[in-house]
Every structure is written in structure tokens, then in C-alpha cells.
Scaffold this motif. Structure first.
Motif, PDB file in Angstrom:
ATOM      1  N   MET A   1      -6.698  -8.160  -1.839  1.00  0.00           N
ATOM      2  CA  MET A   1      -5.276  -8.264  -1.473  1.00  0.00           C
ATOM      3  C   MET A   1      -4.617  -9.372  -2.284  1.00  0.00           C
ATOM      4  N   LYS A   2      -3.315  -9.215  -2.477  1.00  0.00           N
ATOM      5  CA  LYS A   2      -2.570 -10.185  -3.287  1.00  0.00           C
ATOM      6  C   LYS A   2      -2.053 -11.290  -2.354  1.00  0.00           C
ATOM      7  N   ALA A   3      -2.130 -12.529  -2.807  1.00  0.00           N
ATOM      8  CA  ALA A   3      -1.697 -13.653  -1.982  1.00  0.00           C
ATOM      9  C   ALA A   3      -0.878 -14.618  -2.825  1.00  0.00           C
ATOM     10  N   ARG A   4      -0.108 -15.442  -2.125  1.00  0.00           N
ATOM     11  CA  ARG A   4       0.761 -16.391  -2.819  1.00  0.00           C
ATOM     12  C   ARG A   4       0.794 -17.696  -2.034  1.00  0.00           C
ATOM     13  N   VAL A   5       0.713 -18.812  -2.734  1.00  0.00           N
ATOM     14  CA  VAL A   5       0.894 -20.122  -2.112  1.00  0.00           C
ATOM     15  C   VAL A   5       2.085 -20.796  -2.791  1.00  0.00           C
ATOM     16  N   LEU A   6       3.050 -21.217  -1.980  1.00  0.00           N
ATOM     17  CA  LEU A   6       4.208 -21.959  -2.506  1.00  0.00           C
ATOM     18  C   LEU A   6       4.028 -23.424  -2.146  1.00  0.00           C
ATOM     19  N   ILE A   7       4.220 -24.287  -3.122  1.00  0.00           N
ATOM     20  CA  ILE A   7       4.029 -25.721  -2.913  1.00  0.00           C
ATOM     21  C   ILE A   7       5.315 -26.424  -3.318  1.00  0.00           C
ATOM     22  N   LEU A  46      -7.367 -11.833  -3.599  1.00  0.00           N
ATOM     23  CA  LEU A  46      -8.494 -12.138  -2.726  1.00  0.00           C
ATOM     24  C   LEU A  46      -9.181 -10.826  -2.360  1.00  0.00           C
ATOM     25  N   PRO A  47     -10.478 -10.880  -2.011  1.00  0.00           N
ATOM     26  CA  PRO A  47     -11.157  -9.644  -1.593  1.00  0.00           C
ATOM     27  C   PRO A  47     -10.449  -9.054  -0.375  1.00  0.00           C
ATOM     28  N   ASP A  48     -10.329  -7.737  -0.319  1.00  0.00           N
ATOM     29  CA  ASP A  48      -9.697  -7.103   0.839  1.00  0.00           C
ATOM     30  C   ASP A  48     -10.472  -7.442   2.099  1.00  0.00           C
ATOM     31  N   ASN A  52      -5.949 -12.631   8.444  1.00  0.00           N
ATOM     32  CA  ASN A  52      -5.949 -13.964   9.057  1.00  0.00           C
ATOM     33  C   ASN A  52      -6.993 -14.875   8.432  1.00  0.00           C
ATOM     34  N   SER A  53      -8.188 -14.330   8.137  1.00  0.00           N
ATOM     35  CA  SER A  53      -9.193 -15.186   7.502  1.00  0.00           C
ATOM     36  C   SER A  53      -8.778 -15.476   6.069  1.00  0.00           C
ATOM     37  N   ALA A  54      -8.059 -14.534   5.422  1.00  0.00           N
ATOM     38  CA  ALA A  54      -7.544 -14.805   4.074  1.00  0.00           C
ATOM     39  C   ALA A  54      -6.534 -15.948   4.131  1.00  0.00           C
ATOM     40  N   ARG A  55      -5.672 -15.925   5.152  1.00  0.00           N
ATOM     41  CA  ARG A  55      -4.677 -17.002   5.302  1.00  0.00           C
ATOM     42  C   ARG A  55      -5.381 -18.352   5.530  1.00  0.00           C
ATOM     43  N   THR A  75       3.046 -23.250   1.710  1.00  0.00           N
ATOM     44  CA  THR A  75       3.257 -22.044   2.516  1.00  0.00           C
ATOM     45  C   THR A  75       2.359 -20.963   1.945  1.00  0.00           C
ATOM     46  N   CYS A  76       1.544 -20.357   2.805  1.00  0.00           N
ATOM     47  CA  CYS A  76       0.620 -19.315   2.352  1.00  0.00           C
ATOM     48  C   CYS A  76       1.149 -17.951   2.783  1.00  0.00           C
ATOM     49  N   MET A  77       1.077 -16.974   1.886  1.00  0.00           N
ATOM     50  CA  MET A  77       1.553 -15.622   2.199  1.00  0.00           C
ATOM     51  C   MET A  77       0.549 -14.592   1.702  1.00  0.00           C
ATOM     52  N   ILE A  78       0.359 -13.550   2.509  1.00  0.00           N
ATOM     53  CA  ILE A  78      -0.374 -12.373   2.055  1.00  0.00           C
ATOM     54  C   ILE A  78       0.688 -11.347   1.658  1.00  0.00           C
ATOM     55  N   LEU A  79       0.592 -10.802   0.466  1.00  0.00           N
ATOM     56  CA  LEU A  79       1.610  -9.866  -0.014  1.00  0.00           C
ATOM     57  C   LEU A  79       1.116  -8.430   0.122  1.00  0.00           C
ATOM     58  N   ASP A  80       2.062  -7.508   0.220  1.00  0.00           N
ATOM     59  CA  ASP A  80       1.691  -6.097   0.198  1.00  0.00           C
ATOM     60  C   ASP A  80       1.176  -5.758  -1.191  1.00  0.00           C
ATOM     61  N   GLU A  81       0.520  -4.625  -1.268  1.00  0.00           N
ATOM     62  CA  GLU A  81      -0.163  -4.222  -2.504  1.00  0.00           C
ATOM     63  C   GLU A  81       0.691  -4.402  -3.755  1.00  0.00           C
ATOM     64  N   ASP A  82       1.910  -3.881  -3.717  1.00  0.00           N
ATOM     65  CA  ASP A  82       2.667  -3.816  -4.969  1.00  0.00           C
ATOM     66  C   ASP A  82       3.836  -4.783  -5.030  1.00  0.00           C
ATOM     67  N   VAL A  83       3.822  -5.819  -4.225  1.00  0.00           N
ATOM     68  CA  VAL A  83       4.909  -6.791  -4.287  1.00  0.00           C
ATOM     69  C   VAL A  83       4.694  -7.714  -5.495  1.00  0.00           C
TER      70      VAL A  83
END
Lengths: 83, 83
Positions: A1-7, A46-48, A52-55, A75-83
């Protein structure tokens, strides 16, 4: 899964880069721009699995490496597949 | 209203900072992290009004100042009041 951290710099912490950008925006005619803050955006795969554990993993990455928590917030975010 | 512009390297553009972060994450035990990309996050306040025209203004700011559109892509967002 795609994830993003904003700092971004914490409230009250000086942000000279943000100030410089704000002045440049005003000079270009964007006079409505206020309170510009400059931070970092880190995107990763991150691996699918359980979001919550990814966060949790993202928060640990931020604490241990990505953010300087003395002066930055994250700020941590899990993104949808194609965002 | 609060707005955010995310600026990340375009696909195919080398990102040595992202690569360094990925190696550091692996060294810390986060071996599942892949494809790390490092970009910028710019947050600002705009005068309240039409979200679509605010989005247009953000795109023009990105084209004229914030992003190097040769090698970077940008994403503009309008945020809720307290995000």
C-alpha cells in the motif's frame, strides 16, 4: 500500500524558508497568501496488510528517523492505490 | 482557508534523498519500506472564498514559483478548517 508522511515545523518554531516563499508569492501578486510553512513530504510503499499496523510503523519511522520531534510535527497517511 | 501543496519528484527522476532514507529505514529494521520518494510540503492560508478559484491560484503558484515542473509534480489541496 502507498503511504505518506508529512513533516512540518511545529507552531511557534521559526520557518525562514516559509517566510521567503511568502514574500516571493506576494511579489508575484499572490497577496492573499499568509502563514506559509515549508515542510517535507515522504512517500513510500509498504507491504499490503492491516492499515492500522502500517500507520503504527509510519509513526515509529517518523519518531526514529524522519522527523526531528523537538521542532517538527508529523502526519501519517495511508493512501488509496492510485492516489 | 487552509491549503497545502505537495511537490514530489516525477516518476523516473532520480531521488538520492529518497534512496538514502530507504536505506536508513532498512537499517532500522523497516525492511518492508520500498520506493521512498522525498518531496516538499508547503502549507498556507488563503482568503476564504471559492475553493475552485483557490485551487486555481495554488496551481499558478506552483507553476510560477513552488515547483520545478521539469522534474517535479505538484498536488494542490484545500484543507478543512482544523486539519
Amino acid at each position: 500500500m502507498k503511504a505518506r508522511v508529512l513533516i512540518t515545523p511545529k507552531k511557534g518554531i521559526a520557518d525562514p524558508q516559509g517566510t521567503a516563499i511568502e514574500q516571493a508569492l506576494h511579489a508575484l501578486g499572490f497577496t492573499g497568501a499568509r502563514g506559509v510553512r515549508m515542510g517535507k513530504c515522504i512517500e513510500l510503499e509498504l507491504p499490503d496488510g492491516d492499515p492500522n499496523s502500517a500507520r503504527d510503523a509510519l509513526a515509529r519511522m517518523s519518531e526514529q528517523l524522519l522527523a526531528n520531534t523537538n521542532i517538527e510535527q508529523y502526519t501519517c497517511m495511508i493512501l488509496d492505490e492510485d492516489v
